[in-house]
Design a protein around this motif. Structure first.
Motif, PDB file in Angstrom:
ATOM      1  N   GLY A   1     -71.772  -3.498 -19.544  1.00 26.72           N
ATOM      2  CA  GLY A   1     -71.429  -2.781 -18.323  1.00 26.72           C
ATOM      3  C   GLY A   1     -69.934  -2.687 -18.106  1.00 26.72           C
ATOM      4  N   LEU A   2     -69.217  -3.770 -18.364  1.00 24.93           N
ATOM      5  CA  LEU A   2     -67.766  -3.767 -18.181  1.00 24.93           C
ATOM      6  C   LEU A   2     -67.085  -2.839 -19.174  1.00 24.93           C
ATOM      7  CD1 LEU A   2     -65.318  -4.860 -16.696  1.00 24.93           C
ATOM      8  CD2 LEU A   2     -65.355  -6.867 -18.197  1.00 24.93           C
ATOM      9  N   LEU A   3     -67.517  -2.885 -20.437  1.00 22.79           N
ATOM     10  CA  LEU A   3     -66.950  -1.988 -21.445  1.00 22.79           C
ATOM     11  C   LEU A   3     -67.237  -0.527 -21.104  1.00 22.79           C
ATOM     12  CD1 LEU A   3     -67.862  -3.906 -24.728  1.00 22.79           C
ATOM     13  CD2 LEU A   3     -65.617  -3.740 -23.647  1.00 22.79           C
ATOM     14  N   LEU A   4     -68.437  -0.271 -20.621  1.00 22.75           N
ATOM     15  CA  LEU A   4     -68.802   1.094 -20.243  1.00 22.75           C
ATOM     16  C   LEU A   4     -67.942   1.569 -19.080  1.00 22.75           C
ATOM     17  CD1 LEU A   4     -70.651   3.543 -20.573  1.00 22.75           C
ATOM     18  CD2 LEU A   4     -72.309   2.417 -19.057  1.00 22.75           C
ATOM     19  N   PHE A   5     -67.672   0.687 -18.133  1.00 24.15           N
ATOM     20  CA  PHE A   5     -66.839   1.085 -16.992  1.00 24.15           C
ATOM     21  C   PHE A   5     -65.397   1.354 -17.429  1.00 24.15           C
ATOM     22  CE2 PHE A   5     -64.322   0.047 -13.101  1.00 24.15           C
ATOM     23  CZ  PHE A   5     -64.674   1.195 -12.395  1.00 24.15           C
TER      24      PHE A   5
ATOM     25  N   LEU B   1     -73.932   2.070 -14.755  1.00 27.06           N
ATOM     26  CA  LEU B   1     -74.949   2.930 -15.359  1.00 27.06           C
ATOM     27  C   LEU B   1     -75.180   4.176 -14.510  1.00 27.06           C
ATOM     28  CD1 LEU B   1     -77.531   0.250 -16.553  1.00 27.06           C
ATOM     29  CD2 LEU B   1     -76.101   1.709 -18.000  1.00 27.06           C
ATOM     30  N   TYR B   2     -75.177   3.992 -13.199  1.00 25.27           N
ATOM     31  CA  TYR B   2     -75.316   5.140 -12.312  1.00 25.27           C
ATOM     32  C   TYR B   2     -74.141   6.109 -12.501  1.00 25.27           C
ATOM     33  CZ  TYR B   2     -75.201   7.915  -8.055  1.00 25.27           C
ATOM     34  OH  TYR B   2     -75.123   8.970  -7.178  1.00 25.27           O
ATOM     35  N   LEU B   3     -72.926   5.567 -12.544  1.00 28.68           N
ATOM     36  CA  LEU B   3     -71.734   6.406 -12.726  1.00 28.68           C
ATOM     37  C   LEU B   3     -71.765   7.133 -14.066  1.00 28.68           C
ATOM     38  CD1 LEU B   3     -69.050   3.948 -11.334  1.00 28.68           C
ATOM     39  CD2 LEU B   3     -69.629   6.176 -10.368  1.00 28.68           C
ATOM     40  N   ALA B   4     -72.264   6.448 -15.096  1.00 28.44           N
ATOM     41  CA  ALA B   4     -72.318   7.045 -16.428  1.00 28.44           C
ATOM     42  C   ALA B   4     -73.266   8.227 -16.486  1.00 28.44           C
ATOM     43  CB  ALA B   4     -72.734   5.985 -17.454  1.00 28.44           C
TER      44      ALA B   4
END
Length: 381
Positions: free
Chosen positions: A147-151, A194-197
């Motif tokens: 999650g942190l990497l995705l953000f 995940l929502y933002l993605a």
């Protein structure tokens, strides 16, 4: 950014500082057991954070972000460091989310009704299914690394200038809630990320052209994300009003598809043990945090806000304000009922819910090309 006239930038930074202050005070007291030490620690932390932000904004020129491949290599290195961190730091069970995930998935794998657990799981089913691959790998903390990497990837792809990117990254990694999430293996940041993605590509495509594939697949994925926490429903409702306010047919169609998928994710568990699912399942737990009348007021505010938002940046900012306000009101109600010390220092209230707003405030920050009060674009790069 701080030099600009943008109200969005200023308010976002102030509220990020407030969120961090809650964490410094609470955990500073927990580890020092002294209110006298907490005050200088908090002031020192805020002074360092503010000084770094001012330095960046007063000494760096707003050059374009340039070739992003170098940032992606940095992201890979960050991933290696975070995975190493997860393997050398012990899990803590003081916070209930990690035990809830482990117990829910353990019960489910063993054929037991997963919500009949001592840890009282509050998430909807899809939240646990997202976590399942990392649970099977033996370390639920990898979910938060993901999650942190995705953000960070979202930050890179939504920043136009190096100064803007650096400010967001600094605010992210100087924020104590991030390390709290990693230490306790929480999934709040990942849930919002995940929502933002999903919401960002949906907006970038559907705001410019009709695309049935993106519309339908986006609605289905959003339905799955609804099956994590109720807070996603508020964010989605605001987004749909903002995106489809001039086309109510699309608004209702998208909403119906998402809601139908959401119901189908709940149905097997309702049929499995309907009485327990209704009386002690995720609805009963999540609806404890705020009175119904407060949620009704926020619903009205969401409808109004959705009609006046004019950009994705304003959507981020408004979402952050809504999430921060909901958490703050719940916090104030707890203070009223149990006192400030119990609410903040003695775990009567979970301040980690302020983390929901943190990604939105960080993404709300923008360079000085946004100079009007609401942050609207007035000249191109």
């Amino acid at each position: 950014m701080l030099k600009s006239d943008s109200i969005i930038n200023r308010i976002s930074v102030i509220l990020l500082l407030i969120i961090n202050t809650f964490f410094v005070v609470k955990y500073g007291y927990r580890y020092t057991n002294s209110t006298l030490l907490v005050v200088p620690i908090t002031l020192l932390y805020l002074a360092v954070l503010i000084s770094v932000i001012f330095y960046i904004n007063n000494n760096l020129l707003p050059f374009n972000i340039g070739n992003k491949k170098y940032y992606y290599w940095g992201l890979l290195l960050l991933g290696i460091l975070l995975i190493t961190f997860m393997n050398i730091t012990p899990e803590t069970t003081r916070v209930g989310r990690l035990p809830a995930i482990n117990e829910w998935l353990g019960n489910f794998i063993n054929g037991k009704f997963p919500y009949r657990a001592e840890s009282n799981p509050s998430g909807f089913p899809f939240l646990f299914f997202i976590t399942a691959p990392f649970y099977l790998l033996g370390n639920v903390g990898y979910l938060e690394v993901f999650g942190l990497l995705l953000f960070v990837l979202i930050i890179i792809n939504n920043s136009h200038y190096r100064k803007e990117l650096l400010t967001k990254i600094v605010l992210l990694f100087l924020s104590l809630p991030i390390y709290y999430e990693l230490m306790v293996r929480s999934e709040l940041l990942t849930n919002i990320t995940l929502y933002l993605a999903v919401v960002i590509p949906i907006y970038s495509i559907l705001s410019k052209q009709e695309n049935k594939l993106v519309f339908i697949s986006g609605a289905i994925i959003m339905g799955m994300l609804l099956s994590t926490r109720l807070i996603v429903g508020l964010l989605l409702f605001l987004f749909l009003i903002f995106l489809f306010r001039n086309d109510l047919k699309k608004f209702f169609l998208f909403g119906i598809i998402s809601f139908t998928v959401f119901v189908f994710t709940l149905l097997p568990f309702y049929l499995w043990d309907s009485e327990y699912f209704i009386t002690k399942g995720p609805f009963s737990v999540q609806l404890l945090y705020l009175p119904v009348w407060v949620m009704a007021i926020f619903l009205i505010l969401l409808i109004y806000a959705g009609t006046i938002i004019s950009s994705l940046r304003e959507y981020f900012f408004t979402s952050g304000l809504i999430l921060f306000s909901i958490t703050l009101i719940s916090f104030l109600i707890t203070i009223k009922n149990y006192g400030l010390n119990n609410a903040l220092l003695n775990d009567y209230f979970d301040i980690s819910y302020f983390i929901f707003a943190l990604p939105f405030f960080i993404l709300s920050l923008a360079e000085e090309k946004y100079l009007t009060n609401l942050g609207k674009l007035i000249f191109d790069e």
